[in-house]
Design an enzyme around this catalytic site. Structure first.
Site, mmCIF file in Angstrom:
data_model
loop_
_atom_site.group_PDB
_atom_site.id
_atom_site.type_symbol
_atom_site.label_atom_id
_atom_site.label_comp_id
_atom_site.label_asym_id
_atom_site.label_seq_id
_atom_site.Cartn_x
_atom_site.Cartn_y
_atom_site.Cartn_z
ATOM 1 C CB CYS A 66 -4.863 -1.459 4.428
ATOM 2 S SG CYS A 66 -3.974 -1.427 6.002
ATOM 3 C CE LYS A 74 -7.695 1.716 3.172
ATOM 4 N NZ LYS A 74 -6.503 2.018 4.000
ATOM 5 C CD GLU A 77 -2.583 1.138 2.715
ATOM 6 O OE1 GLU A 77 -3.540 1.911 2.834
ATOM 7 O OE2 GLU A 77 -2.279 0.293 3.590
#
Length: 316
Positions: A178, A133, A46
């Site tokens: 994540c 995300k 990430e």
């Protein structure tokens, strides 16, 4: 075993928010994965391009922002990249030169907003997809916008078998960043599209992360490739916030790695690793996905659509 490809996760970090140095690091690590391990697919962490600003507060307070935080955001904004951009072109060039499919976490700049994004770069076609995300975690919401349903790709990719060169392996690749991995409906959506290689760019380096990755692999009957940053204070600019400003030390760990590769039955194939920089590689037998679905398909024979249904808004 003919239905097998070789894949790697890269444990590394951004080079002090320096784009040129980080791109050089990307090129060197990708070439090493290809030349040493024969990797056909690599996953980077990430925010590998653009950086993860661990311990930064951007001087945010409820109801107030101050000039120091705005100045810090300017620096971070300038470290981000546009998608597409010359930086993406460089990544595509390396992908083409090595023949390696790349999944990488980047900080994407779009006009005035930053996004935590995963890019998919094909050695033949270049940039083929991106995923933003959906929900930045906690204080990440100060600096990153939210993605939407239009960037939830599962990319179909054909590889040459790593054990039988005349055989073609068809795969489906996704990326979940994540703590998005703790969103059950997002996982279910990707399962419903048939993801087989579930890539996880992350910075969560806690010991509990391994349990989550093994659960997802077992639940989704997919390979999970989790790539985490490992970073010390030395990998950040000298004035970057740290856990203890009175005890600055270039060797102090900021993000502690833990990258790993897991099989569709929840078996750890490689890792977790805590090395400052590492490449983990495993052979992925795509028939293992089918073997797993024999007794568990959470969007098929082990589901109850008459009781539960998933609705996804995939429009921008």
């Amino acid at each position: 075993m003919a239905n097998t490809i070789r894949a790697s996760v890269i444990q590394s970090c951004t080079a002090r928010f320096n784009l040129a140095e980080t791109l050089d690091k990307f090129e060197n690590l990708t070439k090493l994965a290809k030349e040493r391990d024969g990797s056909q697919l690599v996953v980077f962490p990430e925010g590998f391009i653009g950086g993860y600003p661990k311990w930064s507060t951007f001087s945010c307070f409820v109801g107030e922002r101050i000039s120091e935080g705005r100045d810090e955001f300017v620096k971070y904004y300038n470290a981000a990249i546009e998608v597409p951009s010359p930086a993406i072109d460089r990544i595509a060039e390396v992908s083409k030169a090595t023949g390696v499919f790349v999944v990488m976490g980047v900080i994407e700049r779009d006009v005035g907003t930053l996004y935590c994004t995963a890019i998919f770069v094909d050695p033949i076609e270049g940039l083929v997809a991106k995923h933003r995300k959906l929900l930045p975690t906690a204080c990440e919401r100060f600096i990153w916008g939210q993605g939407d349903g239009s960037t939830l790709p599962v990319v179909a990719k054909k590889f040459q078998s790593s054990v039988e060169p005349t055989h073609t392996v068809e795969t489906k690749i996704s990326a979940t960043i994540c703590w998005e991995n703790f969103m059950p409906l997002l996982r279910t959506y990707y399962y419903s599209l048939g993801t087989q290689i579930y890539c996880v760019p992350t910075v969560d380096s806690r010991e509990t992360w391994e349990s989550s990755m093994r659960h997802i692999a077992f639940e989704g009957r997919c390979f999970v490739l989790s790539a985490c940053q490992f970073a010390t204070e030395n990998d950040y600019p000298p004035d970057h916030p740290v856990a203890d400003a009175s005890n600055r030390n270039p060797d102090n760990v900021m993000i502690n790695g833990g990258s790993l590769i897991v099989s569709p039955l929840g078996k750890v194939l490689a890792g977790p690793t805590r090395k400052p920089e590492d490449i983990l590689t495993a052979d992925l037998d795509l028939d293992d996905v089918v073997r797993g679905k024999f007794d568990l398909d959470t969007v098929g024979h082990y589901s109850r659509p008459d009781v539960f249904q998933l609705k996804a808004n995939i429009s921008p």
